[in-house]
Design an enzyme around this catalytic site. Structure first.
Site, PDB file in Angstrom:
ATOM      1  N   VAL A 112       0.820  -1.220   0.000  1.00  0.00           N
ATOM      2  CA  VAL A 112       0.000   0.000   0.000  1.00  0.00           C
ATOM      3  C   VAL A 112       0.847   1.261   0.000  1.00  0.00           C
ATOM      4  O   VAL A 112       0.327   2.362  -0.200  1.00  0.00           O
ATOM      5  CB  VAL A 112      -0.977   0.022   1.193  1.00  0.00           C
ATOM      6  CG1 VAL A 112      -1.957  -1.138   1.095  1.00  0.00           C
ATOM      7  CG2 VAL A 112      -0.243   0.019   2.533  1.00  0.00           C
ATOM      8  N   SER A 120      -9.498   1.987  13.889  1.00  0.00           N
ATOM      9  CA  SER A 120      -9.322   1.320  15.174  1.00  0.00           C
ATOM     10  C   SER A 120     -10.101   2.111  16.202  1.00  0.00           C
ATOM     11  O   SER A 120     -10.429   3.288  15.977  1.00  0.00           O
ATOM     12  CB  SER A 120      -7.838   1.293  15.558  1.00  0.00           C
ATOM     13  OG  SER A 120      -7.650   0.943  16.918  1.00  0.00           O
ATOM     14  N   TYR A 138       0.209   5.903  16.514  1.00  0.00           N
ATOM     15  CA  TYR A 138      -0.878   5.004  16.090  1.00  0.00           C
ATOM     16  C   TYR A 138      -2.224   5.718  16.182  1.00  0.00           C
ATOM     17  O   TYR A 138      -3.043   5.650  15.260  1.00  0.00           O
ATOM     18  CB  TYR A 138      -0.875   3.756  16.966  1.00  0.00           C
ATOM     19  CG  TYR A 138      -1.792   2.654  16.486  1.00  0.00           C
ATOM     20  CD1 TYR A 138      -1.427   1.844  15.415  1.00  0.00           C
ATOM     21  CD2 TYR A 138      -3.012   2.410  17.109  1.00  0.00           C
ATOM     22  CE1 TYR A 138      -2.256   0.823  14.974  1.00  0.00           C
ATOM     23  CE2 TYR A 138      -3.848   1.384  16.676  1.00  0.00           C
ATOM     24  CZ  TYR A 138      -3.465   0.595  15.612  1.00  0.00           C
ATOM     25  OH  TYR A 138      -4.282  -0.407  15.177  1.00  0.00           O
ATOM     26  N   ALA A 183      -2.821   8.921  16.072  1.00  0.00           N
ATOM     27  CA  ALA A 183      -2.903   9.972  15.059  1.00  0.00           C
ATOM     28  C   ALA A 183      -3.211   9.392  13.680  1.00  0.00           C
ATOM     29  O   ALA A 183      -4.031   9.938  12.925  1.00  0.00           O
ATOM     30  CB  ALA A 183      -1.594  10.768  15.020  1.00  0.00           C
ATOM     31  N   LYS A 242      -4.716   6.480  12.980  1.00  0.00           N
ATOM     32  CA  LYS A 242      -6.064   5.922  12.937  1.00  0.00           C
ATOM     33  C   LYS A 242      -7.128   7.013  13.030  1.00  0.00           C
ATOM     34  O   LYS A 242      -8.199   6.902  12.407  1.00  0.00           O
ATOM     35  CB  LYS A 242      -6.244   4.892  14.048  1.00  0.00           C
ATOM     36  CG  LYS A 242      -5.388   3.643  13.857  1.00  0.00           C
ATOM     37  CD  LYS A 242      -5.677   2.953  12.526  1.00  0.00           C
ATOM     38  CE  LYS A 242      -4.971   1.622  12.412  1.00  0.00           C
ATOM     39  NZ  LYS A 242      -5.289   0.916  11.124  1.00  0.00           N
TER      40      LYS A 242
END
Length: 263
Positions: free
Chosen positions: A53, A131, A144, A146, A148
């Site tokens: 990705v 999440s 993480y 920030a 999500k």
């Protein structure tokens, strides 16, 4: 009616569970993941394509494959992601760049690549795996959280932006569930990563259970798909009982500080 579904990060974890769940419904599924050749985990009734990705070239190849094979796409699941955790003064900028490039910009690339096709069709559903960390933001997980939260914001924005073309957008926001996500941990803050490892490996829900809930949310065109009671409690506590949410988060920050001083 059979749908055409592309899932990134579909060779393991939630992505694999979603691929199996869609295929069990009779949908046509294309799994994208990092391996050059088809992983053994990918079911035989689904197609496979190398898809990093972070690579626009890989995304362009996926678009060409979908056009040539199916002539269109009904559901794009931007699911690929990595786990990370770290206190702001411990986690490195390179770790921040890695998680943002995969967890946020990987989703952006998928949306940008396939939106023109969905607009042409005047239909489609984009499903972005965020999440619970995208909705409630505990300490020690700033990169993480920030990333999500960015996925949640992107999904809400595109939901309004693409609605005139008949395109639905959902953000999936599960709490911790049993998966192999912890295998992607590789940051500097080992104390935080040990905590994340325990939360993932000792979670009560399985990826298959989460996938079942996600499919129901997609069927209902839900904008935010919460998959468990913990997530719903945290989400609504933050929205409706903000002082209680702040108190719990503050206590978590104090606990983390004590651990830092003791280390």
């Amino acid at each position: 009616m059979s749908r055409r579904v592309l899932i990134t990060g579909g060779a393991s974890g939630l992505g694999l569970a979603l691929a199996k769940a869609f295929a069990a419904r009779g949908d046509q599924v294309l799994v994208g993941d990092l391996s050059e050749s088809r992983p053994d985990s990918v079911p035989g009734d689904t197609a496979y394509l190398r898809l990093d990705v972070r690579s626009q070239q890989d995304w362009d190849a996926a678009l060409a494959h979908v056009r040539e094979t199916w002539g269109g796409l009904d559901v794009l699941v931007n699911n690929a992601g990595v786990a990370t955790g770290g206190r702001i003064d411990v986690e490195s900028i390179s770790d921040w760049e890695r998680v943002l490039d995969i967890n946020l910009l990987g989703v952006v690339r998928g949306c940008q690549t396939f939106t023109p096709m969905l607009k042409e069709q005047l239909s489609g559903h984009i499903v972005n795996t965020a999440s619970l960390a995208g909705l409630v933001h505990g300490p020690g997980m700033s990169s993480y959280n920030a990333a999500k939260a960015g996925v949640v914001a992107l999904s809400e924005t595109l939901g309004f932006e693409l609605a005139p073309w008949g395109i639905h957008v959902s953000a999936v926001c599960p709490a911790f569930f049993r998966t192999n996500l912890h295998e992607s941990l590789q940051g500097k803050d080992t104390a935080m990563e040990e905590t994340a490892l325990k939360l993932i490996t000792k979670a009560t829900m399985s990826a298959d259970e989460v996938a079942e809930t996600v499919l129901k949310g997609i069927d209902r065109h839900k904008k935010v798909i919460l998959t468990d009671r913990l997530g719903r409690q945290a989400y609504w506590t933050k929205r409706l009982v903000r002082p209680a949410y702040d108190r719990v988060a503050t206590q978590a920050g104090q606990k983390l500080a004590r651990k830092s001083r003791d280390a």
